[in-house]
Design a protein around this motif. Structure first.
Motif, PDB file in Angstrom:
ATOM      1  N   HIS A 234       1.070  -1.236  -0.018  1.00 16.03           N
ATOM      2  CA  HIS A 234      -0.042  -0.152  -0.286  1.00 16.03           C
ATOM      3  C   HIS A 234       0.301   1.063  -0.594  1.00 16.03           C
ATOM      4  CE1 HIS A 234      -3.095  -2.847   1.336  1.00 16.03           C
ATOM      5  NE2 HIS A 234      -3.630  -1.771   0.578  1.00 16.03           N
ATOM      6  N   ARG A 237       2.546   7.325   4.270  1.00 14.82           N
ATOM      7  CA  ARG A 237       1.223   9.394   3.755  1.00 14.82           C
ATOM      8  C   ARG A 237       2.371   9.914   3.092  1.00 14.82           C
ATOM      9  NH1 ARG A 237      -2.334  10.057   6.999  1.00 14.82           N
ATOM     10  NH2 ARG A 237      -2.241  12.519   7.019  1.00 14.82           N
ATOM     11  N   SER A 270      -6.104   9.849   2.381  1.00 16.64           N
ATOM     12  CA  SER A 270      -6.759   9.374   2.772  1.00 16.64           C
ATOM     13  C   SER A 270      -7.639   9.362   4.378  1.00 16.64           C
ATOM     14  CB  SER A 270      -5.922   8.015   3.678  1.00 16.64           C
ATOM     15  OG  SER A 270      -4.512   8.149   3.359  1.00 16.64           O
ATOM     16  N   ASP A 271      -6.974  10.439   4.562  1.00 18.27           N
ATOM     17  CA  ASP A 271      -7.800  11.159   5.594  1.00 18.27           C
ATOM     18  C   ASP A 271      -9.095  11.941   5.007  1.00 18.27           C
ATOM     19  OD1 ASP A 271      -5.298  11.116   6.314  1.00 18.27           O
ATOM     20  OD2 ASP A 271      -4.741  12.790   5.626  1.00 18.27           O
ATOM     21  N   GLY A 272     -10.079  10.786   5.114  1.00 15.91           N
ATOM     22  CA  GLY A 272     -11.628  11.036   4.719  1.00 15.91           C
ATOM     23  C   GLY A 272     -12.363  12.834   4.909  1.00 15.91           C
ATOM     24  N   TYR A 275      -9.321  15.353   3.505  1.00 15.31           N
ATOM     25  CA  TYR A 275      -9.195  15.424   2.094  1.00 15.31           C
ATOM     26  C   TYR A 275     -10.123  15.906   1.561  1.00 15.31           C
ATOM     27  CZ  TYR A 275      -9.461  13.489  -2.296  1.00 15.31           C
ATOM     28  OH  TYR A 275     -10.099  13.105  -3.990  1.00 15.31           O
ATOM     29  N   ARG A 381      -8.371   4.530  -4.021  1.00 21.62           N
ATOM     30  CA  ARG A 381      -8.890   4.290  -2.705  1.00 21.62           C
ATOM     31  C   ARG A 381      -8.068   3.316  -2.302  1.00 21.62           C
ATOM     32  NH1 ARG A 381     -10.966   7.840  -5.390  1.00 21.62           N
ATOM     33  NH2 ARG A 381     -11.054  10.209  -3.639  1.00 21.62           N
ATOM     34  N   CYS A 384      -4.263   3.028  -0.965  1.00 24.06           N
ATOM     35  CA  CYS A 384      -3.910   3.973   0.012  1.00 24.06           C
ATOM     36  C   CYS A 384      -4.904   2.865   1.113  1.00 24.06           C
ATOM     37  CB  CYS A 384      -4.646   5.208   0.418  1.00 24.06           C
ATOM     38  SG  CYS A 384      -3.871   6.333  -1.073  1.00 24.06           S
ATOM     39  N   ILE A 386      -7.921   2.344   1.802  1.00 20.46           N
ATOM     40  CA  ILE A 386      -9.133   2.355   2.683  1.00 20.46           C
ATOM     41  C   ILE A 386     -10.033   1.984   1.023  1.00 20.46           C
ATOM     42  CG2 ILE A 386      -8.076   4.791   3.480  1.00 20.46           C
ATOM     43  CD1 ILE A 386      -9.430   6.065   0.931  1.00 20.46           C
ATOM     44  N   SER A 387     -10.961   2.465   2.668  1.00 25.30           N
ATOM     45  CA  SER A 387     -12.590   1.796   0.953  1.00 25.30           C
ATOM     46  C   SER A 387     -13.705   3.305   1.113  1.00 25.30           C
ATOM     47  CB  SER A 387     -13.420   0.169   1.136  1.00 25.30           C
ATOM     48  OG  SER A 387     -14.304   0.904   2.970  1.00 25.30           O
ATOM     49  N   ASP A 388     -14.011   3.125  -0.369  1.00 27.05           N
ATOM     50  CA  ASP A 388     -14.569   4.743  -0.323  1.00 27.05           C
ATOM     51  C   ASP A 388     -15.558   4.683  -1.737  1.00 27.05           C
ATOM     52  OD1 ASP A 388     -15.740   7.339   0.133  1.00 27.05           O
ATOM     53  OD2 ASP A 388     -13.735   8.537  -0.200  1.00 27.05           O
TER      54      ASP A 388
END
Lengths: 431, 436
Positions: A234, A237, A270-272, A275, A381, A384, A386-388
């Motif tokens: 992955h 940061r 990744s910072d929902g 971001y 995503r 990174c 994350i799931s979005d």
């Protein structure tokens, strides 16, 4: 919009987006690896080399004739950087089966072709074809050197190199001309074999195929392919901040100066929430024709034709690009700083805030009319970790407040100012 | 439904509705289920139209770049509001561009589509120019022109048009020059506007979440019904000659950029014949220089040239085929281009390759219906030459190999060829080294 994910074994993960809005099917095979200065040139070379010929279609001409037979299927290979990761993507876009009037199995043919291109290139004595390797090395050298042809893009690249120095953000995904000499047909082939057997693979399909159908089709791409995957990797940061601001002017034969500015931010993809705030802050600052940069620097001061900003969410940066009169550098720099100050202080009305949010939301919705955008949304995503979903992103954007925007903008710190111009000395006095 | 003509294409599985508004405006509505809707209002007025007959018969000669300048200035509103912002308030994005034969105003929207359409018509049909705003725009456009001069590919293309057409406005820059835009004033803008922005010289195409009747009612409220008239466009008789065969400039680039062009002899500027010629010439350019051609393979293997692309461009009374790329030795590449043409003339066109190329073009057509923007562009392109986009596939299927062989001899005639080259600026290399 849903992305259905399924492990196919051997480090291959299939992601399917089923939709009937397109007349085409898109299949993208993505090999994920670390972005490294030492290997990036060899990966870049594969883009051309894998399209030169495969088992059954040993020349570029024969490969292209085959894609034409498959109703003009379009097969492309590209590399993209996601922070510390590099992705080699082999993507095919082809007409949906219903457009075949002569019984051609388009998607079956495309999967067979993807299998040959990805895993069965033309070889000679345990290496790539020496002739193809040599020719692709020269082509890549030309491509690397041609970076100076587009002055605006060149300035953007130089900004990245100066901003990140030896860090991965400064690595050119096209690779380095000086590394080409050391690459042999055999060496390149061994490197490639290691890469396609060990790298984690994410396959995306977008189109009329259901998850079951996609699984059946995509499995055939890996028929007879031995995989020995090390496990998923992955993106990490963003970068550390620089200590002091770097100011660099360079000289070239240009009619118009090309300004490129880089700011750092700790807000990454990744910072929902952060971001979403940075997306909105960037939109107000310089990312639309109603942004502060466009309205002030172009429309009020008439200093340029284009001046805009972009948020690079994987590396954690906001960059500004403008084409300006070389003698007006200091005025433009001052104006840009002033506009950023306005965003930081909350010097924008509620209307501007709403417009900015609407514009981003529209952009996300519009993006989902393109299969390539859909893939880039989900793969970024995925990498990174994350799931979005687009719907969740839209909700977060709509939730951004005035304070969120100011906080995001205040968090930006100037890192590098780069200026490509026709008079270096004069520019240095203005920097 | 009012008097719309409805046409459905079974292969594409698409429908359009067409009506000629009493004002003369041609309207195409294409319902489509995508997130983005798109609309495009096109005036058949571009950089070709610098000279025209004024009322009373005198000829007006305008500064170069005025059509493009006018495009920028139509975004200004009398109440001081900002057009971009008005679209942005509805989450929509608007833009415009000027080319040789047209000026197009467009927007994409994900909601409030009818309101956006109303806004598009409002701003295009409400010109408001002042001396100050004209002056202000001169600075912005000067920077846009300079940006173009920094693109070696743009420069190569324009150099080629200057070589092929000394007798036609295609050889002038669309945005004009830094000097010519300084001559533009408010009165000139109004004069051009009055002359060319008549609904009978315009086309509206919309695709997405639009209902034909609703579109018509938006148009009815904003456009007067009358006002049909003939346009005083200048027509210069052309003679197919190419005087200068070579042209070159320099720039700070990595390798020479070349463009070899063949001037066509256009005898038919509109209708199905014009469409057929354009499609035939496109197939031919693909067969000669496309990725499956012997020429492309030869360039790849010999390393003589790279980044090869070829196409055919036609616009009103001009047309030309061209092949571009980068190389070290443009003359050697020129020789191979000519050899590839002679070879095809001698051997004839390969039937299988011909069938494959047609399949590829059908594929491009189908794909353009993946996007409301491309749909509007395609339908506008066809409407401008008085054709129907849904005839495209049929015309393409009807093209025969003999016809193409005939065109090969007619179009690819070396007497009407020229090559433009942007050479690598060697001097700046030395200067750079001395700096280090």
């Amino acid at each position: 919009m849903l992305c259905h994910t399924r492990e196919l074994g051997g480090g291959v993960v299939l992601h399917t987006v089923e939709t009937n809005k397109f007349k085409t099917d898109c299949i993208s095979v993505n090999f994920v690896m670390p972005l490294e200065r030492e290997t990036v040139t060899r990966v870049a070379l594969l883009r051309g080399l894998l399209l030169r010929g495969s088992e059954g279609y040993p020349t570029f001409e024969k490969l292209s004739a085959r894609t034409d037979e498959l109703y003009g299927a379009d097969v492309s290979i590209e590399t993209s950087a996601f922070g510390n990761l590099l992705v080699l993507s082999v993507t095919a876009v082809s007409l949906a089966g219903r457009y075949s009037v002569d019984g051609t199995d388009i998607i079956g043919g495309v999967c067979d072709l993807l299998r040959r291109i990805c895993f069965f290139p033309v070889t000679e004595n345990g290496g790539f074809s020496p002739e193809y390797t040599q020719s692709e090395k020269l082509r890549l050298k030309d491509e690397i050197e041609a970076k100076i042809n587009d002055k605006g893009e060149y300035a953007g690249r130089r900004l990245g190199e100066i901003m990140y120095g030896d860090g991965y953000g400064g690595i050119s995904k096209l690779g380095y001309a000086e590394d080409l000499d050391g690459i042999t047909a055999t060496g390149a082939y061994l490197f490639y074999r290691g890469l396609v057997s060990r790298c984690p693979v994410h396959v995306y399909t977008v189109g009329g195929m259901t998850a079951e159908e996609a699984e059946y089709r995509v499995t055939t791409i890996f028929d007879g392919v031995e995989r020995d995957c090390d496990g998923d990797i992955h993106a990490i940061r963003g970068h550390k901040r620089g200590v002091s601001v770097k100011r660099v002017a360079e000289e070239m034969d240009v009619k118009q100066g090309k300004l490129a500015i880089g700011y750092r931010t700790s807000a990454v993809l990744s910072d929902g929430r952060d971001y979403a705030s940075m997306l909105v802050a960037n939109e107000i600052f310089g990312s639309s024709p109603v942004s502060k940069l466009f309205m002030h620097v172009r429309e009020e001061l008439n200093l340029c034709y284009h001046c805009g900003s972009a948020y690079r969410a994987v590396n954690g940066a906001v960059t500004v690009a403008a084409g300006i009169d070389c003698t007006k550098l200091s005025i433009v720099l001052e104006a840009i700083e002033e506009m950023l100050g306005e965003v930081q202080r909350g010097d924008f009305d509620d209307g501007e805030l709403e417009i900015a949010k609407k514009s981003i939301v529209s952009g996300v919705r519009a993006g989902f009319d393109s299969a390539r955008y859909i893939i880039s949304f989900f793969i970024a995503r995925e990498l990174c970790g994350i799931s979005d979903t687009p719907e969740a992103l839209v909700a977060r954007i709509l939730d951004v407040s005035r304070d969120d925007v100011c906080r995001a903008a205040r968090e930006l710190s100037l890192d590098t100012v780069y200026f490509l111009c026709n008079d270096k000395k004069a520019a240095e006095e203005q920097l | 439904m009012s008097s719309f003509i409805k046409r459905y294409d079974q292969y594409l599985d698409e429908t359009y509705y067409y009506i000629k508004h009493p004002s003369g405006l041609e309207i195409y509505v294409m319902p489509k289920e995508l997130s983005t809707s798109f609309a495009m209002l096109t005036a058949k007025y571009g950089s070709f139209d610098n000279k025209f007959a004024k009322k009373g018969g005198a000829t007006a000669v305008m500064p170069e770049g005025i059509a493009h300048f006018l495009e920028h200035k139509l975004f200004d509103n009398e109440d001081g509001s900002d057009t971009f912002e008005r679209f942005a308030e509805m989450g929509a994005f608007c833009n415009a561009y000027t080319s040789f034969d047209r000026t197009a105003y467009l927007f994409s929207s994900t909601e409030a589509h009818s309101e956006c359409l109303a806004l598009l018509l409002d701003f295009v049909f409400s010109p408001y120019f002042t001396h100050d705003s004209v002056k202000k725009e001169q600075g912005i456009i000067a920077e846009e022109i300079k940006m173009g001069l920094d693109s070696p590919y743009n420069r190569c293309f324009h150099l080629l048009t200057r070589l092929l057409f000394t007798d036609h406005p295609v050889c002038r820059e669309i945005a004009g020059t830094e000097e010519s835009v300084m001559q533009i004033n408010r009165e000139m803008l109004y004069s051009c506007y009055e002359t060319f922005y008549s609904p009978c010289n315009m086309i509206l195409t919309v695709a997405g979440e639009f209902d034909p009747d609703k579109v018509l009612s938006v148009v009815n409220k904003r456009i007067p019904r009358s006002n049909q008239r003939e346009l005083p466009r200048e027509h210069v008789p052309l003679r197919r000659t190419v005087k200068e065969r070579r042209g070159s400039e320099t720039a700070e680039i990595s390798k020479a950029i070349f463009s070899v062009g063949f001037r066509d002899d256009i005898t038919c500027v509109s209708g199905l014949r014009a469409m057929r010629r354009a499609l035939s010439a496109s197939i031919l350019s693909e067969l000669l220089f496309g990725q499956t051609s012997a020429f492309y393979g030869e360039m790849l293997e010999s390393g003589l040239a790279d980044r090869i692309s070829a196409s055919y461009l036609t616009c009103r009374d001009i047309g030309f085929a061209y092949v571009n790329g980068i190389c070290d030795d443009p003359e050697a590449v020129y020789g191979r281009v000519i050899a590839a043409i002679s070879d095809m003339k001698r051997r004839g066109i390969d039937r299988d390759a011909f069938a494959r190329a047609k399949k590829g073009m059908i594929s491009d057509l189908v794909r353009s219906f993946n996007s409301t923007e491309e749909m509007c562009e395609l339908v506008t392109d066809c409407a401008i030459i008085g054709c129907d986009a849904f005839d495209y596939a049929e015309v393409l299927r009807g093209i025969g190999v003999e016809e193409l062989e005939f065109l090969l001899c007619e179009l690819y005639d070396e007497r009407f060829a020229a090559m433009a080259v942007i050479e690598k600026n060697e001097k700046s290399d030395e200067e750079k080294e001395s700096n280090i």
